[in-house]
Motif scaffolding. Structure first.
Motif, PDB file in Angstrom:
ATOM      1  N   SER A 204       0.850  -1.192   0.000  1.00 36.45           N
ATOM      2  CA  SER A 204       0.000   0.000   0.000  1.00 36.45           C
ATOM      3  C   SER A 204       0.881   1.236   0.000  1.00 36.45           C
ATOM      4  N   TRP A 205       0.248   2.399  -0.210  1.00 42.39           N
ATOM      5  CA  TRP A 205       0.986   3.660  -0.177  1.00 42.39           C
ATOM      6  C   TRP A 205       1.596   3.897   1.207  1.00 42.39           C
ATOM      7  N   VAL A 206       0.843   3.605   2.260  1.00 42.21           N
ATOM      8  CA  VAL A 206       1.349   3.801   3.616  1.00 42.21           C
ATOM      9  C   VAL A 206       2.537   2.890   3.880  1.00 42.21           C
ATOM     10  N   HIS A 207       2.431   1.645   3.429  1.00 43.53           N
ATOM     11  CA  HIS A 207       3.518   0.681   3.580  1.00 43.53           C
ATOM     12  C   HIS A 207       4.780   1.180   2.887  1.00 43.53           C
ATOM     13  N   LEU A 208       4.635   1.618   1.669  1.00 42.55           N
ATOM     14  CA  LEU A 208       5.779   2.116   0.890  1.00 42.55           C
ATOM     15  C   LEU A 208       6.395   3.353   1.535  1.00 42.55           C
ATOM     16  N   LEU A 209       5.573   4.362   1.804  1.00 38.65           N
ATOM     17  CA  LEU A 209       6.090   5.633   2.293  1.00 38.65           C
ATOM     18  C   LEU A 209       6.723   5.496   3.677  1.00 38.65           C
ATOM     19  N   GLY A 210       6.169   4.643   4.516  1.00 36.31           N
ATOM     20  CA  GLY A 210       6.760   4.434   5.833  1.00 36.31           C
ATOM     21  C   GLY A 210       8.157   3.842   5.730  1.00 36.31           C
ATOM     22  N   ASN A 211       8.295   2.804   4.913  1.00 36.35           N
ATOM     23  CA  ASN A 211       9.614   2.183   4.753  1.00 36.35           C
ATOM     24  C   ASN A 211      10.612   3.127   4.103  1.00 36.35           C
ATOM     25  N   MET A 212      10.178   3.861   3.094  1.00 35.18           N
ATOM     26  CA  MET A 212      11.101   4.750   2.390  1.00 35.18           C
ATOM     27  C   MET A 212      11.518   5.931   3.269  1.00 35.18           C
ATOM     28  N   LEU A 213      10.635   6.383   4.158  1.00 31.15           N
ATOM     29  CA  LEU A 213      11.003   7.452   5.082  1.00 31.15           C
ATOM     30  C   LEU A 213      12.134   6.999   5.993  1.00 31.15           C
ATOM     31  N   PHE A 214      11.996   5.826   6.583  1.00 33.72           N
ATOM     32  CA  PHE A 214      13.032   5.320   7.477  1.00 33.72           C
ATOM     33  C   PHE A 214      14.329   5.048   6.717  1.00 33.72           C
ATOM     34  N   LEU A 215      14.212   4.532   5.490  1.00 27.39           N
ATOM     35  CA  LEU A 215      15.417   4.285   4.700  1.00 27.39           C
ATOM     36  C   LEU A 215      16.116   5.596   4.365  1.00 27.39           C
ATOM     37  N   HIS A 216      15.345   6.621   4.040  1.00 27.08           N
ATOM     38  CA  HIS A 216      15.928   7.935   3.741  1.00 27.08           C
ATOM     39  C   HIS A 216      16.623   8.527   4.968  1.00 27.08           C
ATOM     40  N   VAL A 217      15.986   8.406   6.121  1.00 28.87           N
ATOM     41  CA  VAL A 217      16.528   9.016   7.337  1.00 28.87           C
ATOM     42  C   VAL A 217      17.813   8.329   7.790  1.00 28.87           C
ATOM     43  N   PHE A 218      17.825   6.989   7.772  1.00 24.17           N
ATOM     44  CA  PHE A 218      18.942   6.254   8.359  1.00 24.17           C
ATOM     45  C   PHE A 218      19.877   5.615   7.333  1.00 24.17           C
ATOM     46  N   GLY A 219      19.426   5.484   6.093  1.00 24.33           N
ATOM     47  CA  GLY A 219      20.227   4.766   5.112  1.00 24.33           C
ATOM     48  C   GLY A 219      21.460   5.507   4.647  1.00 24.33           C
ATOM     49  N   ALA A 220      21.356   6.831   4.451  1.00 22.16           N
ATOM     50  CA  ALA A 220      22.468   7.579   3.864  1.00 22.16           C
ATOM     51  C   ALA A 220      23.704   7.549   4.753  1.00 22.16           C
ATOM     52  N   MET A 221      23.542   7.811   6.040  1.00 24.41           N
ATOM     53  CA  MET A 221      24.693   7.804   6.950  1.00 24.41           C
ATOM     54  C   MET A 221      25.276   6.405   7.075  1.00 24.41           C
ATOM     55  N   THR A 222      24.408   5.393   7.100  1.00 17.24           N
ATOM     56  CA  THR A 222      24.895   4.016   7.196  1.00 17.24           C
ATOM     57  C   THR A 222      25.661   3.630   5.938  1.00 17.24           C
ATOM     58  N   GLU A 223      25.143   4.014   4.786  1.00 17.33           N
ATOM     59  CA  GLU A 223      25.841   3.722   3.536  1.00 17.33           C
ATOM     60  C   GLU A 223      27.191   4.417   3.473  1.00 17.33           C
ATOM     61  N   ARG A 224      27.251   5.663   3.903  1.00 11.70           N
ATOM     62  CA  ARG A 224      28.511   6.388   3.907  1.00 11.70           C
ATOM     63  C   ARG A 224      29.540   5.693   4.790  1.00 11.70           C
ATOM     64  N   ARG A 225      29.102   5.153   5.884  1.00 13.30           N
ATOM     65  CA  ARG A 225      30.030   4.489   6.807  1.00 13.30           C
ATOM     66  C   ARG A 225      30.496   3.146   6.256  1.00 13.30           C
ATOM     67  N   MET A 226      29.592   2.395   5.645  1.00 12.23           N
ATOM     68  CA  MET A 226      29.926   1.064   5.149  1.00 12.23           C
ATOM     69  C   MET A 226      30.605   1.090   3.789  1.00 12.23           C
TER      70      MET A 226
END
Length: 240
Positions: free
Chosen positions: A84-106
């Protein structure tokens, strides 16, 4: 719900995180769950198309351990399908918030392997605990939870802005070592409740979070100082 993470690591270069978000969004809007493609029909026809789509690309626990090649691939394909839209947007929000810094570190390559590997194992873990279930399991929640677990180890003192319903949704800032274990505890408690029909695969969140934390700990060891320095590549240890 976490809405922003602030730290000293620059987050401008995170191509895998951006690519994952774009890919998940593209797959969703071209699939039947978005309701945007006329070819899938409406009403009952659309509902049937959605069920067939989720069964084809999602994890069906009862089929996963049957040994067929198609079913063996579904823990990876399910990471890019949302219900669903809620399912997608919720996951993508968390990935956007925490993914970039984690990717930079790894590093981007290791982050991609980490994301897909931990996410797939989280879905397999859920399927193993519900081996007789015929319900399709889709979504990036397990992989995103792994990112949260890795973030907790790598950036425990990063300030996370959060909204709490019981505090009238006031935006409050807490260190990651407070917010993320609290979130994981809620997932664990929810996973222990009896399921009442289709819903959220909380156990996949717990498994993904634990895998992410362990992989970050095994790959980078103890993190010292206020924040971890960006990983530059080369002879560093593996993150997963």
């Amino acid at each position: 719900m976490a809405v922003r993470a602030a730290g000293t690591v620059r987050t401008t270069r995170a191509p895998v995180t951006c690519a994952l978000i774009v890919l998940c969004c593209l797959i969703f809007v071209t699939g039947p769950a978005a309701g945007l493609v006329p070819g899938y029909g409406t009403g009952e026809a659309l509902a049937l198309a959605q069920r067939a789509y989720f069964r084809r690309w999602g994890v069906v626990p009862a089929e996963l351990f049957a040994g067929t090649p198609r079913a063996a691939l579904t823990p990876a394909t399910a990471l890019f399908v949302h219900g669903s839209w809620v399912h997608l947007l919720g996951n993508m929000l968390f990935l956007h918030v925490f993914g970039a810094m984690t990717e930079r570190r790894m590093g981007s390559v290791r982050f991609m392997l980490f994301y897909v590997g931990c996410g797939s194992l989280a879905l397999v873990g859920y399927a193993a605990a519900h081996a007789a279930s015929e319900q399709s399991l889709v979504g990036a929640s397990g992989a995103v939870s792994a990112v949260l677990g890795a973030f907790l180890h790598l950036f425990p003192r990063a300030r996370v802005t959060s909204l709490f319903p019981f505090l009238f949704f006031l935006p409050l800032r807490f260190p990651a070592w407070v917010v993320l274990p609290f979130w994981a505890s809620l997932q664990w408690l929810a996973a222990g409740r009896p399921a009442q029909g289709p819903g959220v695969a909380y156990l996949a969140h717990v498994v993904g979070f634990a895998l992410g934390f362990v992989c970050a700990w095994a790959g980078f060891g103890p993190v010292k100082g206020h924040m971890a320095r960006p990983w530059r590549g080369g002879g560093g240890r593996r993150a997963g």
